[in-house]
Motif scaffolding. Structure first.
Motif, PDB file in Angstrom:
ATOM      1  N   LYS A 189     100.668 -30.938 132.657  1.00 18.53           N
ATOM      2  CA  LYS A 189      99.672 -31.363 131.495  1.00 18.53           C
ATOM      3  C   LYS A 189      99.053 -30.248 130.785  1.00 18.53           C
ATOM      4  O   LYS A 189      98.704 -29.520 131.283  1.00 18.53           O
ATOM      5  N   ARG A 223     104.482 -35.286 130.961  1.00 16.94           N
ATOM      6  CA  ARG A 223     104.310 -36.273 130.796  1.00 16.94           C
ATOM      7  C   ARG A 223     104.897 -37.416 130.536  1.00 16.94           C
ATOM      8  O   ARG A 223     104.377 -38.927 131.356  1.00 16.94           O
ATOM      9  N   GLY A 224     105.573 -37.307 129.270  1.00 13.43           N
ATOM     10  CA  GLY A 224     106.231 -38.430 129.731  1.00 13.43           C
ATOM     11  C   GLY A 224     107.669 -39.291 129.752  1.00 13.43           C
ATOM     12  O   GLY A 224     107.490 -40.257 129.760  1.00 13.43           O
ATOM     13  N   THR A 228     104.128 -37.659 125.784  1.00  8.23           N
ATOM     14  CA  THR A 228     104.202 -38.681 125.698  1.00  8.23           C
ATOM     15  C   THR A 228     105.131 -39.721 126.032  1.00  8.23           C
ATOM     16  O   THR A 228     106.502 -39.088 125.416  1.00  8.23           O
ATOM     17  N   GLU A 269     106.489 -42.257 124.119  1.00  9.28           N
ATOM     18  CA  GLU A 269     107.209 -42.085 123.085  1.00  9.28           C
ATOM     19  C   GLU A 269     108.093 -41.736 123.100  1.00  9.28           C
ATOM     20  O   GLU A 269     109.135 -41.913 123.245  1.00  9.28           O
ATOM     21  N   TYR A 270     107.651 -40.179 123.210  1.00  9.58           N
ATOM     22  CA  TYR A 270     108.551 -39.497 122.415  1.00  9.58           C
ATOM     23  C   TYR A 270     110.003 -38.653 123.585  1.00  9.58           C
ATOM     24  O   TYR A 270     110.565 -38.434 123.160  1.00  9.58           O
TER      25      TYR A 270
END
Lengths: 131, 98, 800
Positions: free
Chosen positions: C581, C588-589, C608, C610-611
């Protein structure tokens, strides 16, 4: 002597006649099972001889095949004989066609199920589609 | 002891049955057949007279169109031909000179 | 099956007849290869090199039956090399280790024991070493082939639990100089771009790499780029050896080993002299630095430092086939192409001045602005499948903690301790032994208990003889976790059988910052267990033996989790969510669910979900591609070089002189020796040597000798020759090829046989900054011993 020549001539005629019976266009025709592999009848080798790379002998024994392969994308890309033809215990002259799917699963998924890849992508040049 | 490789051409719709009949003949092996009616057979006999007989047998099968020799290996008989013991003036016909 | 002459003639007859009608003959009586019959396909990453090919294992009735590529993967696009195609044959191999094996003394035979007893012994021995000799008498030597979860958990227990930074791994032998190069040139480890640049580049500079054999599937992409654009794309191959990679090169530059540093400085000279540099890029993003204290200098000083490297001077130094015009041409292609990509590997890294050699490649890119735009990249190829993800990122080297944190920083140590929920001060403040020092410490009896995981240093270390001897001593307790007997298990007291790839779940991070998951598909044989389970169970016992509950705390979050999936997932979650992090390798994604859903994997930073689902960051430091280029931005410029190691957030062009190898040839040892891999074998061949196709392709090591040298020595192809250095000697059959440059021989290093183990001859001098040894250059002499001999391949068994 004269008799032997006649024998040879007649044999040749018969051969040519029977050949004309079938379409000889240099490509594999529909066979009973086009997708089935054909085992190779490799001369018996000692264990020591089996440790030589295929091309050591095949450069001399099948030089055209070696040359075609060497300059193809398989040759430059180091796709070696045994990847398609297997090693001695399972050697095939014509590989099982789904052996191609190790690298070409996408293409195989999209192509006609009864046509082996090499019908169009001739061995061992493996030319592809023009871009 | 000649060995001959032959292409038997049969009517395509009967090729499987013909192949079975051909295979049933002694000294004859069927190595494969295709959907166009071609059958690959190998005849391995003691003499060419017998080989010729088998060819006639195959030709006699209904639905067989032609039988063609593609490959003949006859080294055993070549010596006899050269010595004059065996005279071949037409394939698969032989006259022995006494 | 044997074929009589008569059968052969009959067969010829049939084939001839068949050929007239174009028939393929099926043969029922022989072993016909059956079509692959799998009931499911499970996706994962290849077990072998650092390319990161994605593939699927075909499973039938619980057995592995085939491997095939994943067409949508952005690493390999469905292609595999022969190792990737065949490694399923290693899984149920009869020589797999099935049960823990133990012997108190190393001259005794191994006895099978149960897991409880094995783990108790491992804990007791390490505890005793700590009590008698101190914490730093224990050590962990891991591998770039371990999964990230395994490396992370091991180093957590060693650092936070045992309180030693003696955590190292075999990437020290291959990638440490690349790490050093990236850190000193760019301020952060790992490439800015990745493979996607191949299809957009117009000049590809391949130096110190035989990627045709070492990274075949990525080479395929380079080959395809060239073959499809023969006129527009230029390939430069710089290597003292003509290799299979040279086949697609427009220019092959062959030079005396080690002089590539002069060559690259000469290319920089031309770039400056002919004004081919990108002034704006340099003004915006770069500074020049020199020396141990990184003193900043200006362009004039840099130019001055290159005066010794005019093309004419460089050519005299480099020898080989290079002309001054070649250097100019190469420099012009490099500088003026629409996008220039450099690719390198061990030829550059395994050097006494490996970091400097890396810097010199980066220099060329910085001078010409060939970075951050499509097709422009300096891309270090990673040798092993998880040197990046596990060891470089997961805290697997003696000087760095997870998340690229240098251990010397108290602030960063505290971050890690807090994330682990252990008291501050647990992690020692100084780096532990680096690899060569670690095995030297074994020899000096300073290390008394060492855990060797998934690696075989008893074959892979340079100048291996004294180090192997040290490991064989009864003064050091050696535990090996592995799947097969190796030269290193021969030195062990305790061998713990591990689950292989696809027999456990875990993650690998490849060359291009991309982490990818392999899910368990089949059961491990016998009692073999995943490493994450082994570490957890061992740590609990260790805590009891040392009466230190903090050791148990290190594995507390992973209690009660089943070892096939839940346990590695919990480890991965802790690592990514807590330790990455906010770091540059923010993962983290990339949760297990995200990774499983993808054809390939996730390039960090990917903060993320999403990414991560898009694939993550294609180009680091570039706004629009790298989310951290936004969050870490210091101004409006399109590129933000936020690497933590450069306080000025700039790229550094280093003034680096050419320095020769540690051991140059002399009168006694007049030839250069270099070594390397070949395509069919992986490393020590403990795995690939057990697959018949791969073994037969290269059943033993050969030495390549240039035809001129061979003629002088009276060596013909196949002759046995002896290769000797100050450190040892070996014998190998010779290949006489236009491969190595005259005055150099090139030996393959995969052979386990005593007589052919080339690492006995190699030099263990190492780079003072990266500590990576100079495998690639030393001095040797070669003499013909005899004509060809019938050699037997050798793969070791349990008792050697």
């Amino acid at each position: 002597m004269k008799n032997i020549i006649e024998l040879v001539v007649l044999l040749t005629l018969i051969v040519l006649l029977s050949a004309c019976n079938s379409a000889m266009n240099g490509q594999a025709l529909k066979t009973v099972d086009p997708m089935q592999a054909v085992a190779a009848d490799h001369p018996e080798l000692t264990e020591q001889e089996k440790l030589l790379p295929c091309f050591e002998c095949h450069k001399e024994v099948t030089p055209e095949i070696y040359a075609e392969w060497y300059d193809s994308s398989h040759g430059i890309g180091n796709v070696k004989c045994y990847q398609c033809h297997g090693t001695y215990e399972e050697l095939t002259k014509v590989p099982a066609v789904d052996r191609c799917s190790a690298c070409h699963a996408g293409e195989m998924h999209n192509s006609a199920p009864e046509t082996p890849c090499w019908t169009c992508h001739l061995t061992h040049k493996f030319t592809g589609h023009q871009r | 002891m000649p060995i001959g490789g032959f292409v038997v051409n049969a009517q395509p719709e009967f090729v499987a049955e013909v192949a079975k009949q051909v295979a049933a003949i002694a000294d004859v092996e069927v190595h494969g057949f295709d959907a166009d009616g071609n059958i690959v057979a190998v005849i391995d006999t003691v003499s060419s007279i017998e080989m010729e007989a088998h060819v006639k047998e195959i030709e006699a099968i209904a639905a067989v169109l032609t039988v063609g020799a593609a490959y003949l290996h006859a080294e055993d008989e070549i010596d006899k031909i050269i010595s004059g013991e065996l005279i071949i003036d037409k394939p698969f016909h032989q006259r022995q000179r006494h | 099956m044997s074929v009589t002459r008569r059968d052969f003639i009959k067969r010829s007859a049939a084939l001839t007849a068949a050929s007239y009608v174009g028939m393929n003959l099926p043969f029922a009586q022989h072993n016909v290869a059956h079509a692959v019959d799998a009931d499911r396909w499970v996706r994962g990453t290849c077990r072998l090199c650092g390319s990161g090919c994605r593939l699927e294992l075909g499973v039938k009735d619980g057995r592995p039956v085939a491997l095939r590529g994943v067409p949508d993967s952005r690493t390999n696009y469905g292609y595999l090399c022969m190792k990737g195609m065949l490694f399923y044959k290693m899984m149920q191999h009869p020589e797999r280790l099935h049960k823990p094996l133990y012997r108190a003394k190393k001259d005794q035979p191994f006895k099978e024991i149960g897991w409880d007893q094995a783990l108790d012994i491992a804990a007791a021995e390490f505890a005793e070493a700590v009590k008698k000799y101190g914490k730093d008498s224990t050590a962990y030597y891991g591998s770039g082939q371990c999964q990230t979860e395994e490396t992370y958990l091991f180093q957590k227990v060693f650092r936070g639990g045992l309180q030693t930074n003696n955590v190292e791994g075999n990437p020290r032998l291959c990638m440490a100089s690349a790490v050093g190069g990236y850190m000193t040139s760019f301020g952060a480890d790992e490439p800015i771009g990745g493979y996607a640049n191949i299809e957009r580049s117009y000049c590809i500079f391949i130096i110190g790499s035989n990627m045709a054999e070492a990274h075949p599937v990525i080479f395929r992409r380079v080959m395809r780029r060239k073959l499809d654009n023969p006129a527009k794309v230029k390939i430069i191959n710089a290597d003292p050896r003509i290799s299979p990679t040279s086949r697609i090169a427009d220019m092959h530059m062959q030079f005396r080993p080690g002089t590539d540093m002069a060559l690259m400085n000469a290319m920089a000279y031309v770039i400056i002299e002919e004004k081919l540099f990108d002034q704006k890029f340099m003004d915006d993003y770069c500074v020049f630095r020199v020396g141990k204290d990184a003193k900043q200098v200006d362009m004039a000083a840099y130019k001055e430092s290159l005066s010794a490297y005019t093309p004419e001077k460089a050519v005299r130094l480099c020898g080989g086939n290079i002309t001054a015009e070649d250097i100019r041409t190469a420099a012009r292609w490099f500088a003026t192409s629409q996008g220039t990509l450099s690719i390198w590997c061990m030829g550059i890294n395994q050097r006494k001045q490996g970091v400097w050699a890396n810097n010199l490649i980066h220099n060329l890119h910085m001078l010409t602005g060939q970075l951050c735009k499509p097709g422009a990249d300096s891309l270090s190829m990673t040798g092993q499948p998880n040197a990046c993800g596990g060891v470089r990122e997961g805290g697997g080297l003696c000087h760095i903690l997870p998340g690229h944190r240098p251990v010397v920083s108290e602030k960063l140590r505290n971050q890690v301790e807090d994330a682990w929920g252990i008291p501050r001060g647990r992690i020692p403040p100084k780096p532990g032994y680096h690899t060569m020092a670690m095995f030297q410490a074994v020899n000096e009896k300073k290390i008394r208990a060492i855990w060797i995981n998934c690696s075989s240093p008893a074959q892979s270390l340079p100048n291996v003889t004294p180090y192997r001897k040290g490991l064989q001593s009864d003064d050091v307790f050696v535990v090996c976790t592995d799947i097969f007997p190796t030269k290193t298990t021969e030195c062990a007291n305790l061998i713990l059988p591990t689950a292989f790839h696809f027999e456990k779940t875990g993650t690998y991070g490849c060359t291009e910052r991309r982490s990818q998951i392999t899910v368990k598909a089949i059961d491990a044989p016998g009692e073999a267990m995943p490493e994450v389970w082994i570490v957890r169970e061992w740590a609990l016992r260790l805590a009891r033996q040392l009466n230190d509950p903090i050791i148990a705390k290190c594995v507390e979050p992973f209690m009660g989790k089943e070892p096939d999936y839940e346990l590695p997932q919990a480890v991965w979650d802790e690592y990514t969510q807590k330790l990455t992090k906010g770091c540059d390798n923010d993962l983290r994604g990339a949760t297990y669910d995200v990774l499983k859903s993808m054809a390939d994997g996730v390039q960090w930073p990917a903060p993320t979900v999403e990414y991560a689902l898009t694939g993550g960051t294609v180009m680091k430091f570039v706004r629009g591609s790298d989310p951290m280029a936004e969050t870490e931005a210091k101004d409006d410029k399109p590129y933000q070089f936020y690497g933590a190691a450069h306080a000025d957030k700039k790229l550094w062009i280093w003034l680096r002189p050419y320095v020769g190898a540690d051991e140059e040839p002399d009168a006694e040892y007049p030839l250069y020796l270099s070594t390397g891999r070949i395509i069919d074998h992986w490393h020590t061949s403990s795995m690939t040597g057990r697959v018949p196709e791969l073994l037969r392709a290269n059943p033993y090591s050969f030495v390549e000798i240039n035809p001129q040298d061979a003629a002088r020595m009276g060596v013909r192809p196949g002759d046995m020759v002896e290769i000797e250095s100050r450190r040892g000697k070996v014998e190998m059959p010779a290949k006489v090829v236009e491969g190595p440059i005259e005055g150099m021989v090139f030996a393959y290093w995969h052979d386990m046989h005593e007589d052919r183990m080339i690492n006995k001859v190699c030099n263990d001098a190492y780079d003072p900054d990266s500590k990576e040894p100079e495998f690639k250059i030393c001095a040797c002499r070669v003499r013909r011993i005899s004509g060809p001999r019938a050699l037997k391949p050798y793969i070791t068994t349990l008792n050697g």
